[in-house]
Design a protein around this motif. Structure first.
Motif, mmCIF file in Angstrom:
data_model
loop_
_atom_site.group_PDB
_atom_site.id
_atom_site.type_symbol
_atom_site.label_atom_id
_atom_site.label_comp_id
_atom_site.label_asym_id
_atom_site.label_seq_id
_atom_site.Cartn_x
_atom_site.Cartn_y
_atom_site.Cartn_z
ATOM 1 N N HIS B 216 0.831 -1.209 0.000
ATOM 2 C CA HIS B 216 0.000 0.000 0.000
ATOM 3 C C HIS B 216 0.861 1.253 0.000
ATOM 4 N N LYS B 217 2.010 1.173 0.666
ATOM 5 C CA LYS B 217 2.887 2.344 0.692
ATOM 6 C C LYS B 217 3.583 2.518 -0.659
ATOM 7 N N ARG B 218 3.967 1.381 -1.239
ATOM 8 C CA ARG B 218 4.628 1.446 -2.547
ATOM 9 C C ARG B 218 3.692 2.114 -3.562
ATOM 10 N N LEU B 219 2.413 1.702 -3.553
ATOM 11 C CA LEU B 219 1.461 2.276 -4.508
ATOM 12 C C LEU B 219 1.205 3.754 -4.220
ATOM 13 N N ALA B 220 1.111 4.097 -2.938
ATOM 14 C CA ALA B 220 0.888 5.502 -2.592
ATOM 15 C C ALA B 220 2.049 6.352 -3.107
ATOM 16 N N GLY B 221 3.244 5.765 -3.091
ATOM 17 C CA GLY B 221 4.437 6.505 -3.507
ATOM 18 C C GLY B 221 4.510 6.790 -4.995
ATOM 19 N N ILE B 222 3.772 6.012 -5.798
ATOM 20 C CA ILE B 222 3.876 6.243 -7.250
ATOM 21 C C ILE B 222 2.559 6.759 -7.836
ATOM 22 N N PHE B 223 1.769 7.393 -6.985
ATOM 23 C CA PHE B 223 0.465 7.886 -7.441
ATOM 24 C C PHE B 223 0.595 8.762 -8.688
ATOM 25 N N ASP B 224 1.569 9.640 -8.694
ATOM 26 C CA ASP B 224 1.701 10.595 -9.799
ATOM 27 C C ASP B 224 2.610 10.109 -10.933
ATOM 28 N N SER B 225 2.990 8.839 -10.877
ATOM 29 C CA SER B 225 3.912 8.320 -11.887
ATOM 30 C C SER B 225 3.224 8.186 -13.258
ATOM 31 N N PRO B 226 3.990 8.418 -14.339
ATOM 32 C CA PRO B 226 3.432 8.181 -15.688
ATOM 33 C C PRO B 226 3.149 6.697 -15.939
ATOM 34 N N TYR B 227 3.591 5.854 -14.997
ATOM 35 C CA TYR B 227 3.367 4.413 -15.130
ATOM 36 C C TYR B 227 1.907 4.081 -15.433
ATOM 37 N N TRP B 228 0.996 4.822 -14.816
ATOM 38 C CA TRP B 228 -0.418 4.470 -14.939
ATOM 39 C C TRP B 228 -0.938 4.655 -16.362
ATOM 40 N N GLU B 229 -0.382 5.626 -17.082
ATOM 41 C CA GLU B 229 -0.759 5.828 -18.489
ATOM 42 C C GLU B 229 -0.400 4.573 -19.290
ATOM 43 N N GLU B 230 0.795 4.085 -19.006
ATOM 44 C CA GLU B 230 1.303 2.915 -19.699
ATOM 45 C C GLU B 230 0.461 1.686 -19.350
ATOM 46 N N ALA B 231 0.207 1.512 -18.071
ATOM 47 C CA ALA B 231 -0.532 0.329 -17.617
ATOM 48 C C ALA B 231 -1.944 0.304 -18.191
ATOM 49 N N ALA B 232 -2.541 1.494 -18.378
ATOM 50 C CA ALA B 232 -3.934 1.562 -18.826
ATOM 51 C C ALA B 232 -4.055 1.764 -20.330
ATOM 52 N N ALA B 233 -2.922 1.792 -21.042
ATOM 53 C CA ALA B 233 -2.960 2.151 -22.470
ATOM 54 C C ALA B 233 -3.975 1.309 -23.246
ATOM 55 N N ALA B 234 -4.025 0.017 -22.968
ATOM 56 C CA ALA B 234 -4.908 -0.858 -23.748
ATOM 57 C C ALA B 234 -6.327 -0.911 -23.192
ATOM 58 N N ASP B 328 -3.483 -7.802 -16.974
ATOM 59 C CA ASP B 328 -3.356 -8.757 -15.870
ATOM 60 C C ASP B 328 -3.067 -7.983 -14.596
ATOM 61 N N ILE B 329 -3.994 -8.054 -13.657
ATOM 62 C CA ILE B 329 -3.893 -7.238 -12.445
ATOM 63 C C ILE B 329 -2.596 -7.529 -11.685
ATOM 64 N N LEU B 330 -2.187 -8.787 -11.667
ATOM 65 C CA LEU B 330 -0.965 -9.132 -10.936
ATOM 66 C C LEU B 330 0.243 -8.420 -11.560
ATOM 67 N N THR B 331 0.311 -8.459 -12.888
ATOM 68 C CA THR B 331 1.426 -7.795 -13.577
ATOM 69 C C THR B 331 1.387 -6.287 -13.328
ATOM 70 N N VAL B 332 0.180 -5.721 -13.373
ATOM 71 C CA VAL B 332 0.063 -4.271 -13.155
ATOM 72 C C VAL B 332 0.597 -3.902 -11.772
ATOM 73 N N VAL B 333 0.243 -4.691 -10.767
ATOM 74 C CA VAL B 333 0.693 -4.387 -9.401
ATOM 75 C C VAL B 333 2.194 -4.642 -9.269
ATOM 76 N N GLU B 334 2.639 -5.749 -9.858
ATOM 77 C CA GLU B 334 4.050 -6.103 -9.764
ATOM 78 C C GLU B 334 4.938 -5.021 -10.380
ATOM 79 N N GLU B 335 4.510 -4.513 -11.528
ATOM 80 C CA GLU B 335 5.349 -3.549 -12.256
ATOM 81 C C GLU B 335 5.161 -2.114 -11.779
ATOM 82 N N ALA B 336 4.243 -1.919 -10.846
ATOM 83 C CA ALA B 336 3.994 -0.564 -10.339
ATOM 84 C C ALA B 336 5.118 -0.181 -9.378
ATOM 85 N N ARG B 337 6.180 0.323 -9.914
ATOM 86 C CA ARG B 337 7.333 0.700 -9.078
ATOM 87 C C ARG B 337 7.885 2.032 -9.509
#
Lengths: 279, 337
Positions: B216-234, B328-337
C-alpha cells in the motif's frame, strides 16, 4: 436496526429564492414524524441526501444551525436531475431526507479560538450553519472573535441577504461582504475575496480559518492566510464529491483512502496534503 | 468426521440441500459456469474450474430494490422493499472466493454504519467450499496466503475423489446441515485418509504469487507516476473486471420508473466508467482511463489496506481471464514501481 438507505419523509415548509438568477434556493424542511426530527441530531458542516422518488438523491450541505428548532434548511443550486426537480417544487411538497451524514466542523477544536470564516458564492451554506451556531446566545461565549469575509460575483448572487445585514450590525463579530463587481445600487465593498482577506488581515493568533468557495477563490486565498501565519492544521475546508450512499459503502467519493462522505466533508489543509490530489 | 456421497448421487444431495434453504450452486451457462439459484437439482454441475462471475451476487445482488414507489397525481406513495434475508446455502465455492466474503464483511458489516442487506444475508449463509484440484495459470491466491483447499471461512469443505465427494464440517452450522442429509454415508478410515491426501494436495497447488509487503505504501508513492498511463494504455474501460470480481463492491443508487410505478435500486457500478465520479456541475476528478485504472488498483491494494488492514483481492484470476485486452492485475501491481 434503522435502514440507512431509506429516507425520512419531510415537507417543504418554505422556499427562499436566494439570488437574482433564481438558480439558488433555500428549502426549509419540516419533519413529518416527530421521532425523525428528534433523531436528526446534526452538527454544522454535516450534509444529508435529499430524495425525490423517481428522480434520485442529491447530497447537500445543511445550511441551518442545530440551534434552529423545528426545521432544517438546505441551500440548493439548480444543477442536475434532482436539484432541478427540487427547484420546480412548491411549498407543501413532500420529499425525503437521509442523514445527517459526514463529519462536521470540529466544534471542540474551534472552541476558545478566534474564527475567521471565508466564503465565496454559493459555497457558503455550511459556513452559514457554523456562523449561526456560534452566534447563538448559548454558544457565543464558547468561541473567541468571529471575522466573516463573504463574497459573490455580483450583489444579486449573494446568499442569505437578510442575515448578512444582521451580521454586519452585530457588535460581537466583524463582517465584510464583498462583490467582484457591483451595480448601480451597490454601496458596499468591491473586490475579490482574496484581496479583501489581505486588506482585513485577520490575526492568526489563536485563530482558525474556515474557508469554502470555488477552487479559484481557494487557490488565491490560501497564500494570503499562509502569509498571515495560519498553519495548515488551522485552515479547514469542506470538499464536494459525487456521492450515492453517503456512509462509505458505495465506493465513489474517495480521495486516496479517505471517503469524503464519512471521513469528510471537512478536512484541514494538513490532512488534504497527505491525500492524493484527485478531487 | 468425514461424510461422503457417490458422484452418481449428487442430485440427491442437491435436492437435500434445497430443502434446507435457498441453494446457490454452479450451473453451466454458455461456455462457462455461474452460481445460480437452483430450482432443478439436475442443473447443478461440480465439473468446473471456477465460475465466470464471482459468488458475490448471492449476498450482494447486481440489482436490488430498496424502495418501491408509486407516483400519481395525488402524490408519491412509497414502501421500503422487504430485505430478502432468508437462509441461503452456497455450494461449490472455491477457497479463494470464500475469503472474498470475509474481505467484504469488513466494509459492509464490520465498520461504520452496517449495510442491512449484506448483514442480514451474511448471518444466514452456509458456505460449502470446494477444494481446487489443479491450478489455472492465471490464479495467484497463494500471494494472499490462500491455498487451494483452505477451509477458513467456510462451514463445510468439500473435495472431489475419484468416484465420490467427501465432506468435512468446520462449524456447528455445517455439522447440522450435513446431519440433515440422511443419504450421506459415514466416511470410512480410508475416506479419512483420502480426504487428508486430497486436502494436502490442494495445499500444495502452486499459483503465481506476489510480494505484498508494504504494497500500500509502494502504490501511494507512485500515485503521480506516468506508469499508470502505460498500464492503462490498452484498457477499454469496459468494466468487466469489476463485474466478475468477488471483492468489487462499488454500487450506484438509481430510481427506475415506468408509468408511475418504480423502485429505487442499489445496483453494481464500476470505477472504470467515467460517469462514476462525474459531478452534476460537470467537474470530474477522474476523466482519464489511467486515473480510473489507478483507482481500481489502489482501492484494492492500497486504500483497502489502509482502511481495513487487508488487501481486497483474493487472486481468483477472474479479471485477467475476462479482460478483452489481456490486462493482468498481478502484472500491473508487480510492475507498479
Amino acid at each position: 436496526m434503522e435502514n440507512p438507505y431509506i429516507p425520512m419523509p419531510v415537507t417543504v415548509d418554505k422556499i427562499f429564492i436566494e439570488v437574482d438568477t433564481k438558480e439558488i434556493k433555500t428549502f426549509r424542511l419540516a419533519f413529518v414524524n416527530k421521532t425523525d426530527e428528534e433523531r436528526f441530531n446534526y452538527r454544522p458542516g454535516q450534509f444529508a441526501e435529499l430524495s425525490i422518488y423517481g428522480k434520485g438523491e442529491s447530497p447537500i450541505g445543511i445550511a441551518s444551525s442545530p440551534t434552529d428548532k423545528g426545521y432544517v434548511e438546505f441551500t440548493v443550486q439548480k444543477a442536475g436531475i434532482v436539484t432541478s426537480e427540487l427547484h420546480d417544487l412548491e411549498e407543501g411538497a413532500q420529499i425525503g431526507l437521509r442523514g445527517p451524514l459526514g463529519n462536521s466542523w470540529p466544534l471542540e477544536f474551534l472552541e476558545g479560538k478566534n474564527i475567521v470564516i471565508v466564503g465565496g458564492g454559493f459555497a457558503f451554506t455550511t459556513l452559514r450553519s457554523l456562523a449561526n451556531f456560534m452566534l447563538n446566545d448559548e454558544q457565543r461565549s464558547r468561541f473567541g472573535k468571529i471575522v466573516m469575509i463573504y463574497g459573490a460575483r455580483t450583489p444579486g448572487l449573494l446568499c442569505y441577504k437578510p442575515e448578512l445585514k444582521a451580521w454586519e450590525d452585530r457588535s460581537d463579530m466583524e463582517t465584510f461582504v464583498t462583490v467582484d463587481k457591483g451595480d448601480n445600487n451597490w454601496k458596499g465593498r468591491e473586490g475579490f475575496v482574496p484581496t479583501v482577506c489581505k486588506q482585513v488581515a485577520p490575526s492568526s493568533e489563536n485563530a482558525v480559518a474556515v474557508i469554502c468557495g470555488p477552487p479559484v477563490m481557494i487557490r488565491f486565498t490560501l497564500p494570503v492566510f499562509f502569509e498571515l501565519g495560519f498553519s495548515k492544521e488551522n485552515i479547514l475546508t469542506s470538499l464536494e464529491m459525487k456521492m450515492k450512499c453517503g456512509f462509505g459503502k458505495c465506493g465513489r467519493c474517495n480521495v486516496g483512502h479517505k471517503y469524503v462522505c464519512k471521513d469528510g466533508p471537512v478536512f484541514s489543509l494538513a490532512e488534504l496534503e497527505n491525500l492524493s490530489r484527485e478531487y | 468426521m468425514i461424510t461422503k456421497i457417490g458422484r452418481e448421487k449428487l442430485q440427491e444431495f442437491v435436492a437435500g440441500l434445497m430443502k434446507s434453504g435457498r441453494l446457490f450452486a454452479p450451473v453451466k451457462e454458455g461456455k462457462g459456469t455461474n452460481f445460480k439459484l437452483i430450482t432443478d437439482p439436475q442443473s447443478v454441475t461440480l465439473d468446473f474450474y471456477n465460475t465466470i462471475q464471482s459468488p458475490k451476487a448471492v449476498l450482494f445482488p447486481q440489482s436490488e430494490d430498496l424502495v418501491n414507489y408509486n407516483i400519481s397525481h395525488d402524490g408519491i406513495a412509497s414502501e421500503p422493499a422487504p430485505i430478502d434475508d432468508g437462509s441461503r446455502i452456497i455450494l461449490g465455492v472455491r477457497p479463494c472466493d470464500v475469503q472474498s466474503f470475509e474481505i467484504m464483511d469488513r466494509l459492509f458489516n464490520g465498520s461504520g454504519i452496517v449495510d442491512p442487506y449484506w448483514s442480514a444475508r451474511r448471518s444466514n449463509l452456509t458456505i460449502i467450499a470446494y477444494a481446487f484440484d489443479r491450478a489455472d495459470p492465471v490464479d495467484f491466491y497463494n500471494a494472499f496466503g490462500i491455498t487451494g483447499s483452505d477451509e477458513q471461512g467456510s462451514d463445510i469443505l468439500m473435495v472431489r475423489d475419484t468416484n465420490s465427494f467427501l465432506f468435512k464440517a468446520f462449524t456447528d452450522k455445517g455439522t447440522k446441515l450435513l446431519e440433515t442429509m440422511p443419504f450421506l454415508e459415514k466416511g470410512t478410515a480410508d475416506d479419512e485418509k483420502r480426504m487428508t491426501e486430497i486436502v494436502d494436495k490442494g495445499r500444495d497447488i502452486a499459483t503465481r504469487t506476489l510480494d505484498t509487503a508494504e504494497i500500500h505504501k509502494r502504490l501511494a508513492g507512485i500515485f503521480d507516476s506516468p506508469y499508470w498511463e502505460e498500464a492503462a494504455a490498452a484498457c477499454l474501460n469496459c468494466g468487466v473486471c469489476t463485474y466478475v470480481c468477488p471483492t468489487c463492491h462499488c454500487f450506484d443508487i438509481q430510481d427506475e420508473t415506468l408509468f408511475g410505478e418504480g423502485s429505487r435500486r442499489k445496483i453494481w457500478d464500476s470505477c472504470m466508467f467515467s460517469d462514476f465520479t462525474l459531478h452534476a456541475s460537470g467537474h470530474n476528478p477522474r476523466t482519464k482511463k489511467s486515473q480510473r485504472l489507478r483507482q481500481r488498483i489502489n482501492h484494492k491494494f492500497s486504500y483497502y489496506v489502509e482502511n481495513f488492514g487487508i488487501i481486497s483481492c483474493v487472486g481468483c484470476g477472474r479479471c485477467t481471464r475476462s479482460c478483452p485486452v489481456n490486462i493482468d492485475i498481478l502484472t500491473v501491481v508487480e510492475e507498479a514501481r
